[in-house]
Design a protein around this motif. Structure first.
Motif, mmCIF file in Angstrom:
data_model
loop_
_atom_site.group_PDB
_atom_site.id
_atom_site.type_symbol
_atom_site.label_atom_id
_atom_site.label_comp_id
_atom_site.label_asym_id
_atom_site.label_seq_id
_atom_site.Cartn_x
_atom_site.Cartn_y
_atom_site.Cartn_z
ATOM 1 N N HIS A 124 0.866 -1.187 0.000
ATOM 2 C CA HIS A 124 0.000 0.000 0.000
ATOM 3 C C HIS A 124 0.895 1.227 0.000
ATOM 4 N N VAL A 125 0.741 2.083 -1.004
ATOM 5 C CA VAL A 125 1.580 3.275 -1.134
ATOM 6 C C VAL A 125 0.746 4.527 -0.861
ATOM 7 N N LEU A 126 1.195 5.337 0.079
ATOM 8 C CA LEU A 126 0.549 6.599 0.413
ATOM 9 C C LEU A 126 1.410 7.751 -0.100
ATOM 10 N N THR A 127 0.774 8.831 -0.502
ATOM 11 C CA THR A 127 1.481 9.977 -1.075
ATOM 12 C C THR A 127 1.289 11.222 -0.222
ATOM 13 N N GLN A 128 2.389 11.982 -0.041
ATOM 14 C CA GLN A 128 2.368 13.222 0.729
ATOM 15 C C GLN A 128 1.725 12.994 2.099
ATOM 16 N N VAL A 129 2.425 12.229 2.889
ATOM 17 C CA VAL A 129 1.917 11.826 4.203
ATOM 18 C C VAL A 129 2.375 12.813 5.277
ATOM 19 N N ALA A 130 1.422 13.389 5.995
ATOM 20 C CA ALA A 130 1.756 14.304 7.085
ATOM 21 C C ALA A 130 2.238 13.517 8.296
ATOM 22 N N PHE A 131 3.351 13.961 8.864
ATOM 23 C CA PHE A 131 3.926 13.288 10.028
ATOM 24 C C PHE A 131 4.465 14.347 10.984
ATOM 25 N N THR A 132 4.073 14.264 12.247
ATOM 26 C CA THR A 132 4.503 15.212 13.273
ATOM 27 C C THR A 132 5.066 14.439 14.456
ATOM 28 N N ALA A 133 6.211 14.892 14.937
ATOM 29 C CA ALA A 133 6.829 14.253 16.103
ATOM 30 C C ALA A 133 7.555 15.311 16.923
ATOM 31 N N THR A 134 7.769 15.012 18.190
ATOM 32 C CA THR A 134 8.425 15.940 19.107
ATOM 33 C C THR A 134 9.777 15.392 19.518
ATOM 34 N N ASP A 135 10.810 16.239 19.450
ATOM 35 C CA ASP A 135 12.150 15.777 19.818
ATOM 36 C C ASP A 135 12.334 15.821 21.335
ATOM 37 N N LEU A 136 13.523 15.452 21.804
ATOM 38 C CA LEU A 136 13.773 15.396 23.242
ATOM 39 C C LEU A 136 13.738 16.763 23.905
ATOM 40 N N GLY A 137 13.894 17.810 23.109
ATOM 41 C CA GLY A 137 13.796 19.167 23.643
ATOM 42 C C GLY A 137 12.376 19.700 23.644
ATOM 43 N N ASN A 138 11.413 18.812 23.365
ATOM 44 C CA ASN A 138 9.994 19.152 23.338
ATOM 45 C C ASN A 138 9.652 20.133 22.211
ATOM 46 N N VAL A 139 10.420 20.069 21.109
ATOM 47 C CA VAL A 139 10.153 20.879 19.923
ATOM 48 C C VAL A 139 9.427 20.018 18.903
ATOM 49 N N ALA A 140 8.290 20.507 18.429
ATOM 50 C CA ALA A 140 7.505 19.755 17.455
ATOM 51 C C ALA A 140 8.069 19.961 16.048
ATOM 52 N N HIS A 165 16.514 21.115 -2.445
ATOM 53 C CA HIS A 165 16.161 20.430 -1.201
ATOM 54 C C HIS A 165 17.426 19.999 -0.470
ATOM 55 N N LYS A 166 18.384 19.430 -1.217
ATOM 56 C CA LYS A 166 19.626 18.957 -0.600
ATOM 57 C C LYS A 166 20.420 20.109 0.013
ATOM 58 N N LYS A 167 20.385 21.265 -0.634
ATOM 59 C CA LYS A 167 21.156 22.411 -0.158
ATOM 60 C C LYS A 167 20.503 23.112 1.027
ATOM 61 N N LEU A 168 19.167 23.214 0.991
ATOM 62 C CA LEU A 168 18.479 24.076 1.940
ATOM 63 C C LEU A 168 17.715 23.333 3.037
ATOM 64 N N ARG A 169 17.547 22.009 2.898
ATOM 65 C CA ARG A 169 16.683 21.311 3.846
ATOM 66 C C ARG A 169 17.367 20.126 4.524
ATOM 67 N N ALA A 170 18.679 20.242 4.660
ATOM 68 C CA ALA A 170 19.429 19.159 5.301
ATOM 69 C C ALA A 170 18.993 18.954 6.746
ATOM 70 N N GLU A 171 18.729 20.051 7.455
ATOM 71 C CA GLU A 171 18.314 19.927 8.864
ATOM 72 C C GLU A 171 16.967 19.223 8.961
ATOM 73 N N ARG A 172 16.078 19.551 8.048
ATOM 74 C CA ARG A 172 14.763 18.907 8.040
ATOM 75 C C ARG A 172 14.912 17.401 7.855
ATOM 76 N N ASP A 173 15.772 16.988 6.925
ATOM 77 C CA ASP A 173 15.962 15.565 6.662
ATOM 78 C C ASP A 173 16.630 14.865 7.851
ATOM 79 N N TYR A 174 17.518 15.578 8.528
ATOM 80 C CA TYR A 174 18.149 15.008 9.717
ATOM 81 C C TYR A 174 17.091 14.651 10.755
ATOM 82 N N TRP A 175 16.180 15.596 11.014
ATOM 83 C CA TRP A 175 15.162 15.345 12.033
ATOM 84 C C TRP A 175 14.181 14.270 11.594
#
Length: 209
Positions: A124-140, A165-175
């Motif tokens: 089953h393949v889903l497209t553009q899936v919203a995902f939210t999570a909170t890190d250890l610093g309580n940042v969503a 995306h690779k240049k500007l969103r590395a932090e996003r991909d890390y999280w």
């Protein structure tokens, strides 16, 4: 002393490589102007566009970024403003709808590959899936994942990453890799162009584990 805010910065305009290029107007369809190569003022972007002398002068004086960087920054500001007014969930839904309606060429290619795998392996393949999570610093952290492939044992996240995306969103991909509960597979658009079979083989291996 100097009042020039750009003093000491490398020039954006290369005035040694001017060339006449078409700059048509409705009343002058065959018009040409002397144009110069102009680098984007964003140091992480290597994009070069050709501008007329007056536009090149303005780009240099105002340290203007290219259209792609401008659009990216405007999108971030628009999302932030919408999130402030209506909440992050509303903003994420709005962005999701935009992404669903206007997928990139590379996203369409990967979607076709995943559709083939889904038929062959009952996935089953889903497209553009919203995902939210909170890190250890309580940042969503809020994400839109390009594709999620649901298998019998996992939900594989698949991200298609182009140059900006690779240049500007590395932090996003890390999280995303830190917070997503399953595996995350990043696909470089350059690899889609040059080694598509290798990507398809990797995807097949990942969904069969």
């Amino acid at each position: 002393m100097t009042d020039n805010a750009n003093f000491g910065k490398p020039p954006l305009v290369d005035r040694t490589k001017g060339r006449r290029l078409p700059t048509p107007r409705s009343d002058r369809p065959h018009r040409e102007d002397l144009c110069f190569p102009v680098r984007c003022a964003n140091p992480s972007c290597n994009h070069v566009r050709w501008l007329t002398r007056s536009d090149a002068d303005k780009a240099e004086a105002e340290q203007r970024v290219c259209k792609k960087c401008q659009t990216s920054e405007a999108g971030k500001k628009g999302y932030a403003a919408t999130a402030t007014l209506y909440g992050a969930d509303f903003a994420l839904k709005a962005v999701r709808q935009q992404q669903l309606e206007h997928p990139s060429r590379y996203e369409r290619i990967v979607e076709s590959w995943l559709a083939e795998l889904a038929l062959a392996h009952d996935l089953h393949v889903l497209t553009q899936v919203a995902f939210t999570a909170t890190d250890l610093g309580n940042v969503a952290h809020h994400f839109l994942i390009d594709f999620v492939v649901e298998t019998s044992s996992d939900a594989l996240a698949v991200e298609v990453n182009g140059y900006h995306h690779k240049k500007l969103r590395a932090e996003r991909d890390y999280w995303l890799t830190q917070l997503y509960p399953g595996d995350v597979y990043f696909i470089d658009t350059d690899d889609i162009d040059h080694t598509p079979q290798a990507i398809k083989d990797t995807l097949r291996q990942l969904v069969q584990r």
